[in-house]
Design a protein around this motif. Structure first.
Motif, PDB file in Angstrom:
ATOM      1  N   SER A   1      -0.114  -5.259   0.776  1.00 35.17           N
ATOM      2  CA  SER A   1      -1.388  -4.802   0.228  1.00 35.17           C
ATOM      3  C   SER A   1      -2.339  -5.951  -0.032  1.00 35.17           C
ATOM      4  O   SER A   1      -1.926  -7.048  -0.387  1.00 35.17           O
ATOM      5  CB  SER A   1      -1.134  -4.062  -1.091  1.00 35.17           C
ATOM      6  OG  SER A   1      -2.343  -3.679  -1.688  1.00 35.17           O
ATOM      7  N   GLU A   2      -3.588  -5.648   0.123  1.00 30.61           N
ATOM      8  CA  GLU A   2      -4.651  -6.592  -0.228  1.00 30.61           C
ATOM      9  C   GLU A   2      -5.244  -6.232  -1.586  1.00 30.61           C
ATOM     10  O   GLU A   2      -6.327  -6.663  -1.924  1.00 30.61           O
ATOM     11  CB  GLU A   2      -5.729  -6.581   0.854  1.00 30.61           C
ATOM     12  CG  GLU A   2      -5.258  -7.154   2.174  1.00 30.61           C
ATOM     13  CD  GLU A   2      -4.791  -8.602   2.048  1.00 30.61           C
ATOM     14  OE1 GLU A   2      -5.450  -9.404   1.360  1.00 30.61           O
ATOM     15  OE2 GLU A   2      -3.750  -8.928   2.642  1.00 30.61           O
TER      16      GLU A   2
ATOM     17  N   GLU B   1      -5.893   3.954  -8.084  1.00 33.24           N
ATOM     18  CA  GLU B   1      -4.828   4.050  -7.077  1.00 33.24           C
ATOM     19  C   GLU B   1      -3.475   3.696  -7.687  1.00 33.24           C
ATOM     20  O   GLU B   1      -2.469   4.351  -7.404  1.00 33.24           O
ATOM     21  CB  GLU B   1      -5.131   3.120  -5.901  1.00 33.24           C
ATOM     22  CG  GLU B   1      -6.311   3.554  -5.065  1.00 33.24           C
ATOM     23  CD  GLU B   1      -6.790   2.485  -4.093  1.00 33.24           C
ATOM     24  OE1 GLU B   1      -7.384   2.876  -3.072  1.00 33.24           O
ATOM     25  OE2 GLU B   1      -6.583   1.272  -4.343  1.00 33.24           O
TER      26      GLU B   1
ATOM     27  N   ASP C   1       0.851  -1.191   0.000  1.00 35.31           N
ATOM     28  CA  ASP C   1       0.000   0.000   0.000  1.00 35.31           C
ATOM     29  C   ASP C   1       0.887   1.240   0.000  1.00 35.31           C
ATOM     30  O   ASP C   1       2.120   1.138  -0.027  1.00 35.31           O
ATOM     31  CB  ASP C   1      -0.994  -0.012   1.167  1.00 35.31           C
ATOM     32  CG  ASP C   1      -0.346   0.140   2.545  1.00 35.31           C
ATOM     33  OD1 ASP C   1       0.829   0.548   2.647  1.00 35.31           O
ATOM     34  OD2 ASP C   1      -1.042  -0.137   3.538  1.00 35.31           O
ATOM     35  N   GLU C   2       0.283   2.422   0.051  1.00 33.96           N
ATOM     36  CA  GLU C   2       1.059   3.656  -0.051  1.00 33.96           C
ATOM     37  C   GLU C   2       1.965   3.901   1.144  1.00 33.96           C
ATOM     38  O   GLU C   2       2.837   4.770   1.111  1.00 33.96           O
ATOM     39  CB  GLU C   2       0.148   4.872  -0.287  1.00 33.96           C
ATOM     40  CG  GLU C   2      -0.798   5.172   0.855  1.00 33.96           C
ATOM     41  CD  GLU C   2      -2.146   4.461   0.753  1.00 33.96           C
ATOM     42  OE1 GLU C   2      -3.116   5.005   1.298  1.00 33.96           O
ATOM     43  OE2 GLU C   2      -2.240   3.379   0.166  1.00 33.96           O
TER      44      GLU C   2
ATOM     45  N   ARG D   1      -6.366  -7.707  -7.274  1.00 34.61           N
ATOM     46  CA  ARG D   1      -5.670  -8.460  -6.230  1.00 34.61           C
ATOM     47  C   ARG D   1      -4.782  -9.526  -6.868  1.00 34.61           C
ATOM     48  O   ARG D   1      -5.184 -10.168  -7.836  1.00 34.61           O
ATOM     49  CB  ARG D   1      -6.659  -9.147  -5.306  1.00 34.61           C
ATOM     50  CG  ARG D   1      -7.606  -8.204  -4.592  1.00 34.61           C
ATOM     51  CD  ARG D   1      -8.510  -8.991  -3.633  1.00 34.61           C
ATOM     52  NE  ARG D   1      -9.689  -8.259  -3.237  1.00 34.61           N
ATOM     53  CZ  ARG D   1      -9.740  -7.362  -2.265  1.00 34.61           C
ATOM     54  NH1 ARG D   1      -8.653  -7.070  -1.601  1.00 34.61           N
ATOM     55  NH2 ARG D   1     -10.869  -6.757  -1.969  1.00 34.61           N
TER      56      ARG D   1
ATOM     57  N   CYS E   1      -5.465  -3.066  -4.949  1.00 36.27           N
ATOM     58  CA  CYS E   1      -5.716  -1.640  -5.165  1.00 36.27           C
ATOM     59  C   CYS E   1      -6.595  -1.495  -6.400  1.00 36.27           C
ATOM     60  O   CYS E   1      -6.745  -2.430  -7.184  1.00 36.27           O
ATOM     61  CB  CYS E   1      -4.405  -0.869  -5.343  1.00 36.27           C
ATOM     62  SG  CYS E   1      -3.477  -1.280  -6.833  1.00 36.27           S
TER      63      CYS E   1
ATOM     64  N   ARG F   1      -0.388   6.295  -7.641  1.00 40.02           N
ATOM     65  CA  ARG F   1       0.789   5.981  -6.824  1.00 40.02           C
ATOM     66  C   ARG F   1       2.044   5.741  -7.645  1.00 40.02           C
ATOM     67  O   ARG F   1       3.145   6.068  -7.219  1.00 40.02           O
ATOM     68  CB  ARG F   1       0.502   4.763  -5.949  1.00 40.02           C
ATOM     69  CG  ARG F   1      -0.444   5.093  -4.833  1.00 40.02           C
ATOM     70  CD  ARG F   1      -0.458   4.119  -3.681  1.00 40.02           C
ATOM     71  NE  ARG F   1       0.104   2.833  -3.870  1.00 40.02           N
ATOM     72  CZ  ARG F   1      -0.552   1.690  -3.690  1.00 40.02           C
ATOM     73  NH1 ARG F   1      -1.813   1.691  -3.327  1.00 40.02           N
ATOM     74  NH2 ARG F   1       0.050   0.538  -3.841  1.00 40.02           N
TER      75      ARG F   1
END
Length: 156
Positions: A55-56, A62, A49-50, A102, A58, A66
């Motif tokens: 992470s699950e 996103e 994640d950011e 995912r 995005c 990012r």
């Protein structure tokens, strides 16, 4: 061309050269491992994640924001990863128009070693900056981004 305009033009060119150098050293790394740099950046967005936490997934929006990818590039990458069985697209419960991208178990297994090595190398590079150098870099880059936004706002 006025002297100050020429001086600013040179500053822009020096900045662009430094920025391009950062990416140019990453591109061969990606290619040697069977990816484009854009694909590798998309994978970073899928793995972390950011904040750098696992992470699950995005959304494509996103990913674009990012990793500074175009919408078209991100779309093509997601489609390619989906065809390889590396990602699945789940409905976003907060916005049914969006999909959460995912990694599948197969995708995670195929990409984790490369993504981890890439992130470790960038972490080592950034870790070479003192806290003050990093602070000044962020202040300068943030200020430049603000000035560019201001300069180009309403330009269209």
């Amino acid at each position: 061309m006025a002297d100050d305009t020429l001086t600013n033009f040179r500053k822009v060119n020096r900045y662009v050269a430094v920025r391009n150098r950062q990416y140019s050293v990453s591109e061969p790394f990606a290619k040697e491992r069977g990816f484009s740099l854009s694909e590798l950046l998309a994978l970073v967005a899928l793995h972390f994640d950011e904040f750098g936490n696992p992470s699950e997934g995005c959304t494509q929006r996103e990913m674009v924001a990012r990793e500074n990818l175009t919408k078209q590039t991100a779309s093509a990458i997601v489609k390619s990863f989906h065809q390889r069985g590396w990602v699945r697209l789940d409905e976003d419960p907060n916005d049914r128009r969006c999909k959460i991208i995912r990694l599948t178990d197969e995708g995670r297994a195929a990409t984790t070693p490369v993504v981890e090595e890439f992130v470790e190398r960038w972490n080592a590079a950034v870790g070479g900056l003192s806290d003050e150098e990093y602070r000044q870099l962020m202040i300068g880059m943030g200020r430049l981004a603000d000035l560019v936004d201001e300069s180009f706002s309403g330009a269209l």
